[in-house]
Scaffold this motif. Structure first.
Motif, PDB file in Angstrom:
ATOM      1  N   GLY A   1       0.791  -1.212   0.000  1.00 31.82           N
ATOM      2  CA  GLY A   1       0.000   0.000   0.000  1.00 31.82           C
ATOM      3  C   GLY A   1       0.827   1.267   0.000  1.00 31.82           C
ATOM      4  O   GLY A   1       2.034   1.265   0.272  1.00 31.82           O
ATOM      5  N   ALA A   2       0.165   2.365  -0.280  1.00 31.10           N
ATOM      6  CA  ALA A   2       0.841   3.649  -0.406  1.00 31.10           C
ATOM      7  C   ALA A   2       1.351   4.179   0.927  1.00 31.10           C
ATOM      8  O   ALA A   2       2.338   4.903   0.973  1.00 31.10           O
ATOM      9  N   VAL A   3       0.703   3.803   2.022  1.00 29.31           N
ATOM     10  CA  VAL A   3       1.064   4.330   3.339  1.00 29.31           C
ATOM     11  C   VAL A   3       2.181   3.496   3.942  1.00 29.31           C
ATOM     12  O   VAL A   3       2.151   2.259   3.893  1.00 29.31           O
ATOM     13  N   THR A   4       3.163   4.160   4.561  1.00 27.49           N
ATOM     14  CA  THR A   4       4.324   3.447   5.079  1.00 27.49           C
ATOM     15  C   THR A   4       4.352   3.355   6.609  1.00 27.49           C
ATOM     16  O   THR A   4       5.267   2.778   7.163  1.00 27.49           O
ATOM     17  N   THR A   5       3.334   3.891   7.307  1.00 23.61           N
ATOM     18  CA  THR A   5       3.339   3.841   8.765  1.00 23.61           C
ATOM     19  C   THR A   5       3.348   2.399   9.268  1.00 23.61           C
ATOM     20  O   THR A   5       2.717   1.516   8.685  1.00 23.61           O
ATOM     21  N   ARG A   6       4.068   2.152  10.357  1.00 24.60           N
ATOM     22  CA  ARG A   6       4.110   0.821  10.947  1.00 24.60           C
ATOM     23  C   ARG A   6       3.238   0.706  12.191  1.00 24.60           C
ATOM     24  O   ARG A   6       3.040  -0.390  12.708  1.00 24.60           O
ATOM     25  N   ALA A   7       2.780   1.844  12.707  1.00 25.02           N
ATOM     26  CA  ALA A   7       1.927   1.804  13.888  1.00 25.02           C
ATOM     27  C   ALA A   7       0.678   0.985  13.591  1.00 25.02           C
ATOM     28  O   ALA A   7       0.021   1.188  12.570  1.00 25.02           O
ATOM     29  N   ILE A   8       0.400   0.010  14.381  1.00 22.55           N
ATOM     30  CA  ILE A   8      -0.747  -0.924  14.335  1.00 22.55           C
ATOM     31  C   ILE A   8      -0.818  -1.765  13.051  1.00 22.55           C
ATOM     32  O   ILE A   8      -1.799  -2.458  12.816  1.00 22.55           O
ATOM     33  N   ASN A   9       0.192  -1.706  12.208  1.00 20.86           N
ATOM     34  CA  ASN A   9       0.235  -2.535  10.995  1.00 20.86           C
ATOM     35  C   ASN A   9      -1.071  -2.438  10.208  1.00 20.86           C
ATOM     36  O   ASN A   9      -1.728  -3.449   9.942  1.00 20.86           O
ATOM     37  N   PRO A  10      -1.479  -1.247   9.791  1.00 19.74           N
ATOM     38  CA  PRO A  10      -2.819  -1.075   9.224  1.00 19.74           C
ATOM     39  C   PRO A  10      -2.986  -1.682   7.838  1.00 19.74           C
ATOM     40  O   PRO A  10      -2.036  -1.758   7.055  1.00 19.74           O
ATOM     41  N   GLN A  11      -4.219  -2.091   7.572  1.00 23.58           N
ATOM     42  CA  GLN A  11      -4.658  -2.460   6.226  1.00 23.58           C
ATOM     43  C   GLN A  11      -5.869  -1.598   5.886  1.00 23.58           C
ATOM     44  O   GLN A  11      -6.791  -1.463   6.691  1.00 23.58           O
ATOM     45  N   PHE A  12      -5.865  -1.015   4.691  1.00 27.70           N
ATOM     46  CA  PHE A  12      -6.971  -0.166   4.262  1.00 27.70           C
ATOM     47  C   PHE A  12      -7.116  -0.389   2.763  1.00 27.70           C
ATOM     48  O   PHE A  12      -6.264   0.006   1.983  1.00 27.70           O
ATOM     49  N   PHE A  13      -8.203  -1.048   2.364  1.00 25.67           N
ATOM     50  CA  PHE A  13      -8.480  -1.321   0.952  1.00 25.67           C
ATOM     51  C   PHE A  13      -9.800  -0.667   0.568  1.00 25.67           C
ATOM     52  O   PHE A  13     -10.777  -0.714   1.327  1.00 25.67           O
ATOM     53  N   ASP A  14      -9.847  -0.072  -0.611  1.00 26.57           N
ATOM     54  CA  ASP A  14     -11.090   0.414  -1.217  1.00 26.57           C
ATOM     55  C   ASP A  14     -11.396  -0.534  -2.364  1.00 26.57           C
ATOM     56  O   ASP A  14     -10.656  -0.590  -3.353  1.00 26.57           O
ATOM     57  N   ILE A  15     -12.488  -1.319  -2.237  1.00 30.64           N
ATOM     58  CA  ILE A  15     -12.777  -2.413  -3.166  1.00 30.64           C
ATOM     59  C   ILE A  15     -13.975  -2.046  -4.037  1.00 30.64           C
ATOM     60  O   ILE A  15     -15.037  -1.686  -3.521  1.00 30.64           O
ATOM     61  N   HIS A  16     -13.793  -2.141  -5.354  1.00 29.06           N
ATOM     62  CA  HIS A  16     -14.842  -1.809  -6.327  1.00 29.06           C
ATOM     63  C   HIS A  16     -15.220  -3.071  -7.096  1.00 29.06           C
ATOM     64  O   HIS A  16     -14.342  -3.749  -7.639  1.00 29.06           O
ATOM     65  N   PHE A  17     -16.505  -3.366  -7.178  1.00 34.39           N
ATOM     66  CA  PHE A  17     -17.021  -4.468  -7.997  1.00 34.39           C
ATOM     67  C   PHE A  17     -17.873  -3.868  -9.120  1.00 34.39           C
ATOM     68  O   PHE A  17     -18.811  -3.120  -8.859  1.00 34.39           O
ATOM     69  N   THR A  18     -17.563  -4.205 -10.361  1.00 37.91           N
ATOM     70  CA  THR A  18     -18.353  -3.702 -11.483  1.00 37.91           C
ATOM     71  C   THR A  18     -19.522  -4.624 -11.820  1.00 37.91           C
ATOM     72  O   THR A  18     -20.507  -4.195 -12.403  1.00 37.91           O
ATOM     73  N   SER A  19     -19.407  -5.915 -11.475  1.00 38.56           N
ATOM     74  CA  SER A  19     -20.500  -6.856 -11.705  1.00 38.56           C
ATOM     75  C   SER A  19     -20.599  -7.805 -10.525  1.00 38.56           C
ATOM     76  O   SER A  19     -19.729  -7.827  -9.653  1.00 38.56           O
ATOM     77  N   SER A  20     -21.658  -8.606 -10.485  1.00 32.92           N
ATOM     78  CA  SER A  20     -21.848  -9.542  -9.373  1.00 32.92           C
ATOM     79  C   SER A  20     -20.769 -10.616  -9.424  1.00 32.92           C
ATOM     80  O   SER A  20     -20.618 -11.310 -10.433  1.00 32.92           O
ATOM     81  N   THR A  21     -20.028 -10.741  -8.334  1.00 28.55           N
ATOM     82  CA  THR A  21     -18.938 -11.710  -8.296  1.00 28.55           C
ATOM     83  C   THR A  21     -18.547 -11.947  -6.849  1.00 28.55           C
ATOM     84  O   THR A  21     -19.126 -11.378  -5.927  1.00 28.55           O
TER      85      THR A  21
END
Length: 291
Positions: A179-199
């Motif tokens: 990911g773009a963020v380099t902070t190590r505090a709390i080992n974060p995960q942040f995803f923005d997920i886009h679905f264009t069709s049912s899957t």
């Protein structure tokens, strides 16, 4: 982190234990700053906090009077703020001389640390402003760290493209993309997920984390739980998250290591004890918050 695109007949080929939704909640309409209309998702009655996450706001409007007054100068100490703009812009400046503009699809991850005073002024794009602000707690050992921030434009956020959508990797790692963020505090995960069709989509999850899903467009199903637009799903983490999504669905996935320390909070100050809160108030009153 592994990723698999699935068909309905092969939903868990490795027989891993599935992460589930343990609680569903909706946000509460409120206002902040100089009267900016927003929805408080974490940090309100039904969801006080999800360690290490203190607050999550969604803001969005096509009515300028809802947000143009912005967030005039205000202090922070003891945590990090994350501003993610889906549409629109957020101008900002702070007490250590930083000034910039978060634009459509961009991200700012700010470490308030020992103290910062900043202002944020929203601006629409094509008549619309929309985004999120997340507050991330810091362990006691980092609460008085030097303030800093990362401004990351949309073009620098890695994206994993799959047949029926994409995953924007703001923090953490997805399918080998860091990911773009380099902070190590709390080992974060942040995803923005886009679905264009049912899957369906799966990815590995960390059993040691706390976190959530928030659907901001469309609808998903995780196990037997359905999550509609505007709903928060607090997760019980296991090995693997399996999401069944309707077409044109968008959601954020956020997780991090719990800090497991006492939390004392007074507005924009998040510390471990009431004495530390009182010290922060004195420092702010006496002009020593950022020294």
């Amino acid at each position: 982190m592994s990723h698999t695109e699935l068909n309905p007949s092969n939903t868990n080929p490795e027989n891993k234990t599935l992460t589930k939704i343990k609680q569903i909640a909706k946000g509460q309409a409120t206002s902040d700053g100089a009267g900016v209309a927003l929805t408080r998702i974490i940090g309100q009655g039904s969801v006080k906090r999800i360690d290490p996450f203190i607050m999550l706001d969604e803001f969005g409007s096509d009515q300028p009077q809802d947000y143009l007054a912005g967030f005039p100068s205000h202090p922070h100490r003891g945590f990090q703020t994350v501003t993610y703009m889906l549409q629109g812009k957020m101008g900002h400046e702070d007490s250590v001389g930083n000034q910039g503009l978060i634009e459509d699809g961009g991200l700012q991850w700010m470490n308030a640390g020992k103290g910062i005073i900043h202002s944020e002024m929203p601006m629409q794009t094509n008549g619309v402003l929309r985004g999120f602000q997340l507050w991330v707690n810091l362990p006691a050992s980092e609460k008085m760290s030097p303030p800093d921030y990362q401004d990351i434009p949309s073009g620098q956020i890695p994206e994993h493209i799959f047949t029926d959508g994409k995953v924007r990797v703001l923090a953490g790692e997805f399918n080998g993309l860091k990911g773009a963020v380099t902070t190590r505090a709390i080992n974060p995960q942040f995803f923005d997920i886009h679905f264009t069709s049912s899957t369906s989509l799966t990815f590995d999850t960390n059993k040691k984390h706390n976190g959530f899903l928030f659907v901001y467009e469309g609808q998903i199903k995780v196990g037997e739980q359905i999550l509609m637009k505007g709903e928060l799903g607090i997760l019980a983490f296991e090995d693997l998250l399996l999401i069944h999504a309707q077409s044109n669905t968008r959601l954020i996935f956020v997780s991090g290591e719990p800090i497991n320390e006492p939390v004392a909070q007074y507005g924009p100050f998040v510390m471990n004890t009431q004495a530390e809160i009182e010290q922060a108030l004195r420092d702010y009153r006496d002009g020593r918050l950022t020294q």
